[in-house]
Scaffold this motif. Sequence first.
Motif, PDB file in Angstrom:
ATOM      1  N   PHE A  12       0.863  -1.167   0.000  1.00 20.34           N
ATOM      2  CA  PHE A  12       0.000   0.000   0.000  1.00 20.34           C
ATOM      3  C   PHE A  12       0.897   1.213   0.000  1.00 20.34           C
ATOM      4  O   PHE A  12       1.742   1.368   0.874  1.00 20.34           O
ATOM      5  N   ASN A  13       0.743   2.049  -0.987  1.00 16.90           N
ATOM      6  CA  ASN A  13       1.569   3.234  -1.114  1.00 16.90           C
ATOM      7  C   ASN A  13       0.680   4.468  -1.058  1.00 16.90           C
ATOM      8  O   ASN A  13       0.138   4.890  -2.054  1.00 16.90           O
ATOM      9  N   PRO A  14       0.482   5.038   0.130  1.00 21.65           N
ATOM     10  CA  PRO A  14      -0.447   6.155   0.257  1.00 21.65           C
ATOM     11  C   PRO A  14       0.068   7.402  -0.449  1.00 21.65           C
ATOM     12  O   PRO A  14       1.252   7.724  -0.386  1.00 21.65           O
ATOM     13  N   TYR A  59      -0.637  16.289   2.340  1.00 25.74           N
ATOM     14  CA  TYR A  59      -0.618  15.307   1.245  1.00 25.74           C
ATOM     15  C   TYR A  59       0.782  14.784   0.933  1.00 25.74           C
ATOM     16  O   TYR A  59       0.929  13.723   0.340  1.00 25.74           O
ATOM     17  N   GLY A  60       1.798  15.532   1.302  1.00 26.71           N
ATOM     18  CA  GLY A  60       3.157  15.121   0.983  1.00 26.71           C
ATOM     19  C   GLY A  60       3.833  14.335   2.084  1.00 26.71           C
ATOM     20  O   GLY A  60       5.022  14.042   2.007  1.00 26.71           O
ATOM     21  N   ARG A  64       5.660  12.571  -1.479  1.00 30.52           N
ATOM     22  CA  ARG A  64       5.681  13.956  -1.932  1.00 30.52           C
ATOM     23  C   ARG A  64       5.772  14.077  -3.441  1.00 30.52           C
ATOM     24  O   ARG A  64       5.325  15.062  -4.001  1.00 30.52           O
ATOM     25  N   SER A  65       6.317  13.083  -4.113  1.00 31.63           N
ATOM     26  CA  SER A  65       6.457  13.161  -5.570  1.00 31.63           C
ATOM     27  C   SER A  65       5.103  13.233  -6.276  1.00 31.63           C
ATOM     28  O   SER A  65       5.029  13.709  -7.402  1.00 31.63           O
TER      29      SER A  65
END
Length: 123
Positions: A12-14, A59-60, A64-65
């Motif tokens: 899972f990559n939030p 959100y970052g 952050r990308s």
Amino acid sequence: MRTQTGELFVGFNPAISKDALKKISGQVRSWRLHRRTRLSVADLAKRINPVVRGWMNYYGAFRRSALYPLLLRINAYLMRWLRKKFKQLRGRKKADRAWERAVATRPKFFAHWAWVNLVPAVW
């Protein structure tokens, strides 16, 4: 856990959701930065820095990308503002040099320059 296609779900990559990114992009467009040539650059920074800093923190936090395209778009609006405010910077080379000078002399003037301070390729 398996996905609908039967593949194993291994991570899972939030990051920021597409809906949230769309909402934020609409807000940036609604600022109409490039049309506020009566404001100084300090006034622009005062208006957008708290909002952009909040987005970066919220959100970052994990990826952050995912925010980089949005921050680059803000840079593009700022470049348009610069070129409309100062008529001598209408040419690309002069505007690029002015941008690089501004970032070099005040690298943290705009909150998002801590992550993305590139000269925008979009005109």
